[in-house]
Design a protein around this motif. Structure first.
Motif, mmCIF file in Angstrom:
data_model
loop_
_atom_site.group_PDB
_atom_site.id
_atom_site.type_symbol
_atom_site.label_atom_id
_atom_site.label_comp_id
_atom_site.label_asym_id
_atom_site.label_seq_id
_atom_site.Cartn_x
_atom_site.Cartn_y
_atom_site.Cartn_z
ATOM 1 N N ASP A 68 0.855 -1.191 0.000
ATOM 2 C CA ASP A 68 0.000 0.000 0.000
ATOM 3 C C ASP A 68 0.892 1.242 0.000
ATOM 4 O O ASP A 68 1.427 1.638 1.027
ATOM 5 N N THR A 70 -0.342 4.181 -1.373
ATOM 6 C CA THR A 70 -1.303 5.188 -1.787
ATOM 7 C C THR A 70 -1.080 6.480 -1.009
ATOM 8 O O THR A 70 -0.257 6.551 -0.103
ATOM 9 N N ALA A 74 -5.743 8.821 1.323
ATOM 10 C CA ALA A 74 -6.591 7.801 0.694
ATOM 11 C C ALA A 74 -7.010 6.775 1.735
ATOM 12 O O ALA A 74 -6.712 5.580 1.628
#
Length: 244
Positions: A68, A70, A74
């Motif tokens: 992850d 992101t 988010a």
């Protein structure tokens, strides 16, 4: 590199990592910005259908490690990633980029949400929004005494009291100084992304004595491993790839 990896991206760090991943890896993007066409790995664009959909994709594709990387804001995607990893029984590693820290001469004010931001803006006339697309939903609610400048990935036609600029970082000091001077910016609105690519605007605000309104960071879920530096994540990934 035989480990089957799914990288959830969209950040500068994610793209850097994707350039070093093998062809068997998948780089996943929401599709809101530019989609790279020069990566060695597979690129996937679009959503998964929540945590359950992501878990199903992980199982179908034989994914062994979920990464992850992101954006720090988010929160829903990160929550889905953590839950999908749990449902599918794979590890989830996340890059948790540190936020910016105020220094001497900074006038930073945190707000919790859009309503708090609107209230904090009442005394200003020329705000610069660097929050992404959210301000575009409110262009017809601009107070009569304000003119908004909204900088996001894609330009669009503005309204009588708004200018929408399409631009992608990294940004430099010279360009940010010119923008603030041209538009007479008296307040900067930003997410505390911690990105070096967009940090120069904060230095210009400091130089000019312009207040900065920061949208408070969301809480992100705990995952198998968390890293604050891309280099540390890459070193751990190399060790994982070297395992028999």
């Amino acid at each position: 590199m035989s480990l089957r990896i799914l990288l959830l991206g969209g950040t500068t760090e994610a793209l850097r990592l994707a350039r070093d991943l093998p062809a068997t890896a998948i780089y996943s993007l929401a599709g809101l910005g530019r989609v790279p066409d020069d990566l060695p790995c597979e690129v996937r664009v679009g959503g998964f259908g929540g945590a359950e959909g992501l878990a199903a994709f992980i199982r179908e594709q034989g994914i062994e490690l979920l990464l992850d990387l992101t954006h720090p804001y988010a929160a829903q995607i990160s929550a889905n990633a953590a839950r999908a990893a749990e449902l599918s029984g794979v590890a989830c590693w996340a890059l948790r980029r540190p936020g910016w820290q105020a220094g001497e001469g900074d006038d930073w004010r945190e707000v919790d949400d859009w309503n708090g931001l609107v209230a904090a803006l009442q005394d200003f006339r020329r705000p610069l929004f660097t929050l992404g697309r959210e301000p575009l939903e409110h262009l017809h609610d601009i107070p009569p005494h304000q003119h908004w400048t909204v900088r996001c990935l894609t330009a669009q036609e503005g309204v009588p009291r708004a200018t929408v600029i399409g631009a992608r970082g990294p940004f430099d000091l010279h360009g940010e100084r010119a923008l603030f001077a041209l538009l007479g910016i008296d307040v900067l609105i930003s997410k505390n992304s911690g990105s070096q690519a967009t940090e120069p605007k904060l230095q210009v605000a400091r130089e000019l004595g312009v207040p900065v309104l920061l949208l408070r960071r969301p809480e992100l879920p705990r995952v198998s491993r968390e890293f604050v530096q891309l280099e540390a994540l890459w070193e751990a990934l190399q060790r994982r790839l070297a395992e028999p």
